[in-house]
Scaffold this motif. Sequence first.
Motif, PDB file in Angstrom:
ATOM      1  N   LEU A 266     -82.689 -40.736  33.059  1.00 36.55           N
ATOM      2  CA  LEU A 266     -83.566 -39.673  32.584  1.00 36.55           C
ATOM      3  C   LEU A 266     -84.374 -39.073  33.718  1.00 36.55           C
ATOM      4  O   LEU A 266     -84.581 -37.849  33.770  1.00 36.55           O
ATOM      5  CB  LEU A 266     -84.488 -40.208  31.484  1.00 36.55           C
ATOM      6  CG  LEU A 266     -83.802 -40.628  30.173  1.00 36.55           C
ATOM      7  CD1 LEU A 266     -84.825 -41.209  29.207  1.00 36.55           C
ATOM      8  CD2 LEU A 266     -83.094 -39.435  29.531  1.00 36.55           C
ATOM      9  N   ARG A 267     -84.834 -39.927  34.641  1.00 36.52           N
ATOM     10  CA  ARG A 267     -85.588 -39.407  35.772  1.00 36.52           C
ATOM     11  C   ARG A 267     -84.704 -38.515  36.660  1.00 36.52           C
ATOM     12  O   ARG A 267     -85.142 -37.453  37.141  1.00 36.52           O
ATOM     13  CB  ARG A 267     -86.147 -40.570  36.601  1.00 36.52           C
ATOM     14  CG  ARG A 267     -86.864 -40.142  37.878  1.00 36.52           C
ATOM     15  CD  ARG A 267     -88.014 -39.211  37.572  1.00 36.52           C
ATOM     16  NE  ARG A 267     -88.614 -38.721  38.786  1.00 36.52           N
ATOM     17  CZ  ARG A 267     -89.616 -39.348  39.420  1.00 36.52           C
ATOM     18  NH1 ARG A 267     -90.099 -40.503  38.942  1.00 36.52           N
ATOM     19  NH2 ARG A 267     -90.124 -38.837  40.518  1.00 36.52           N
ATOM     20  N   ASP A 268     -83.441 -38.913  36.839  1.00 31.01           N
ATOM     21  CA  ASP A 268     -82.524 -38.099  37.643  1.00 31.01           C
ATOM     22  C   ASP A 268     -82.257 -36.759  36.970  1.00 31.01           C
ATOM     23  O   ASP A 268     -82.212 -35.715  37.635  1.00 31.01           O
ATOM     24  CB  ASP A 268     -81.220 -38.867  37.852  1.00 31.01           C
ATOM     25  CG  ASP A 268     -80.257 -38.112  38.751  1.00 31.01           C
ATOM     26  OD1 ASP A 268     -80.624 -37.840  39.908  1.00 31.01           O
ATOM     27  OD2 ASP A 268     -79.142 -37.797  38.297  1.00 31.01           O
ATOM     28  N   ILE A 269     -82.089 -36.775  35.632  1.00 30.40           N
ATOM     29  CA  ILE A 269     -81.880 -35.520  34.906  1.00 30.40           C
ATOM     30  C   ILE A 269     -83.110 -34.626  35.032  1.00 30.40           C
ATOM     31  O   ILE A 269     -83.005 -33.411  35.222  1.00 30.40           O
ATOM     32  CB  ILE A 269     -81.551 -35.815  33.426  1.00 30.40           C
ATOM     33  CG1 ILE A 269     -80.190 -36.524  33.328  1.00 30.40           C
ATOM     34  CG2 ILE A 269     -81.544 -34.535  32.598  1.00 30.40           C
ATOM     35  CD1 ILE A 269     -79.844 -36.968  31.927  1.00 30.40           C
ATOM     36  N   ASP A 271     -85.261 -34.590  37.507  1.00 26.05           N
ATOM     37  CA  ASP A 271     -85.357 -34.068  38.873  1.00 26.05           C
ATOM     38  C   ASP A 271     -84.382 -32.930  39.113  1.00 26.05           C
ATOM     39  O   ASP A 271     -84.679 -31.981  39.843  1.00 26.05           O
ATOM     40  CB  ASP A 271     -85.105 -35.191  39.886  1.00 26.05           C
ATOM     41  CG  ASP A 271     -86.215 -36.244  39.870  1.00 26.05           C
ATOM     42  OD1 ASP A 271     -87.330 -35.910  39.409  1.00 26.05           O
ATOM     43  OD2 ASP A 271     -85.967 -37.378  40.305  1.00 26.05           O
ATOM     44  N   ARG A 272     -83.183 -33.028  38.494  1.00 27.65           N
ATOM     45  CA  ARG A 272     -82.182 -31.990  38.713  1.00 27.65           C
ATOM     46  C   ARG A 272     -82.288 -30.837  37.726  1.00 27.65           C
ATOM     47  O   ARG A 272     -81.514 -29.886  37.801  1.00 27.65           O
ATOM     48  CB  ARG A 272     -80.782 -32.577  38.622  1.00 27.65           C
ATOM     49  CG  ARG A 272     -80.438 -33.564  39.741  1.00 27.65           C
ATOM     50  CD  ARG A 272     -79.006 -34.031  39.629  1.00 27.65           C
ATOM     51  NE  ARG A 272     -78.759 -34.647  38.326  1.00 27.65           N
ATOM     52  CZ  ARG A 272     -77.560 -35.048  37.915  1.00 27.65           C
ATOM     53  NH1 ARG A 272     -76.519 -34.866  38.693  1.00 27.65           N
ATOM     54  NH2 ARG A 272     -77.405 -35.600  36.732  1.00 27.65           N
ATOM     55  N   GLY A 273     -83.237 -30.924  36.805  1.00 24.59           N
ATOM     56  CA  GLY A 273     -83.354 -29.903  35.774  1.00 24.59           C
ATOM     57  C   GLY A 273     -83.563 -28.495  36.313  1.00 24.59           C
ATOM     58  O   GLY A 273     -82.855 -27.563  35.919  1.00 24.59           O
ATOM     59  N   PRO A 274     -84.526 -28.265  37.246  1.00 28.59           N
ATOM     60  CA  PRO A 274     -84.724 -26.889  37.739  1.00 28.59           C
ATOM     61  C   PRO A 274     -83.486 -26.307  38.411  1.00 28.59           C
ATOM     62  O   PRO A 274     -83.143 -25.148  38.189  1.00 28.59           O
ATOM     63  CB  PRO A 274     -85.892 -27.049  38.727  1.00 28.59           C
ATOM     64  CG  PRO A 274     -86.614 -28.272  38.267  1.00 28.59           C
ATOM     65  CD  PRO A 274     -85.558 -29.184  37.736  1.00 28.59           C
ATOM     66  N   ALA A 275     -82.798 -27.117  39.230  1.00 28.67           N
ATOM     67  CA  ALA A 275     -81.604 -26.599  39.914  1.00 28.67           C
ATOM     68  C   ALA A 275     -80.497 -26.274  38.910  1.00 28.67           C
ATOM     69  O   ALA A 275     -79.818 -25.242  39.014  1.00 28.67           O
ATOM     70  CB  ALA A 275     -81.106 -27.593  40.955  1.00 28.67           C
ATOM     71  N   ASP A 276     -80.289 -27.172  37.908  1.00 32.03           N
ATOM     72  CA  ASP A 276     -79.256 -26.904  36.899  1.00 32.03           C
ATOM     73  C   ASP A 276     -79.600 -25.669  36.084  1.00 32.03           C
ATOM     74  O   ASP A 276     -78.715 -24.864  35.750  1.00 32.03           O
ATOM     75  CB  ASP A 276     -79.105 -28.121  35.977  1.00 32.03           C
ATOM     76  CG  ASP A 276     -78.530 -29.326  36.718  1.00 32.03           C
ATOM     77  OD1 ASP A 276     -77.920 -29.115  37.785  1.00 32.03           O
ATOM     78  OD2 ASP A 276     -78.712 -30.471  36.245  1.00 32.03           O
ATOM     79  N   ALA A 277     -80.881 -25.512  35.752  1.00 32.04           N
ATOM     80  CA  ALA A 277     -81.295 -24.334  34.984  1.00 32.04           C
ATOM     81  C   ALA A 277     -81.052 -23.052  35.779  1.00 32.04           C
ATOM     82  O   ALA A 277     -80.616 -22.032  35.237  1.00 32.04           O
ATOM     83  CB  ALA A 277     -82.765 -24.439  34.594  1.00 32.04           C
ATOM     84  N   ALA A 278     -81.310 -23.107  37.086  1.00 31.58           N
ATOM     85  CA  ALA A 278     -81.073 -21.922  37.923  1.00 31.58           C
ATOM     86  C   ALA A 278     -79.591 -21.579  37.983  1.00 31.58           C
ATOM     87  O   ALA A 278     -79.206 -20.402  37.915  1.00 31.58           O
ATOM     88  CB  ALA A 278     -81.625 -22.154  39.328  1.00 31.58           C
TER      89      ALA A 278
END
Length: 325
Positions: A266-269, A271-278
């Motif tokens: 969950l922490r990895d998801i 952290d990568r949330g902004p980049a994936d959203a972009a």
Amino acid sequence: MLAALCCCALTATTACSLGPEDLPSVRVGVGDSYEVHLEFAGVMNLPNGADVFMDGLRVGEVSMVTVQPDTVRITAELKAETQVPVDVRAVIRQNTLLGDTYVALDHDAIAAGAEFLAPGGTVTVERTSSPPQLEDTMAVLAYFINGGSIQRVQDAMSRINTVMPVPGDVQRLAAVVSTDLRDLGGRTEEIDRLLTGFDATAVAVDSRAQTLTTVFAQDAEHYWRRIGVNIVSYVAQILPSIGSVYEGGLWLVPMLNSLADMGGVLRDIWDRGPADAARIADFLRLTVLPFAENPAVDIRSVESASGEQVVADVENVLRMLGAVR
């Protein structure tokens, strides 16, 4: 008989001395003019009388082409009102592959107080570009056409067309995506409210940064340990059975390890949330929306019953070669 032989000899001698440069020119000239010199490494088949263009306008013509030991010197007659910057770049070009050659004068924006080429001035070979040989250009074009590049492009487009979904499905998908994006665009106030809440939370956390640093510092480890011991002791007093669970709770270790792993995921998801959203936003904006506005399938090749690619548009090929207009 002797007179006839003399006339034939005179006619043959005169005809042998007649060249293309001796024929009258159909050009109107440039009127009042001045000379400049251009040095090229090679000029291909540039003739006397070739046009000289600058800023898209005809400003002169070539009056003489002189072959020197290392360069070719071109003498050009320019109109008297033409002002050529001293940092001009000269290049020999053609409108089409088989069209007439001409000299183009390219320059950057002319600043106030710029210097201009004086009459009799020279543009050295360092500031000129020679055209490629026509034979080399034809060889490259022939290799491109006969080397299978066009065939490979056609085959690739054919494979892409075979894996494309049915046009009806594409249109339905585009309609659904367009509707969803339109709904999302009509509710931007909710997104603004969410972003405003995130911003307020970040500001609040930043304003208490010193307190959080003190609370989670290494010096506060003893404080948190004492709190944990006190909580456990109080709970143990309220629920006497918790002691037996605590002592025999080794069976909880696998579950706790799984919870720890899940927390890491969950922490990895997060952290990568902004980049994936972009990336998702770029995909929707640059790929899905342009395709949804005008969905279409472009057929680039026609295949006969024997499997051969049929290219019937010879006129376009001839137009590319400059043979027809």
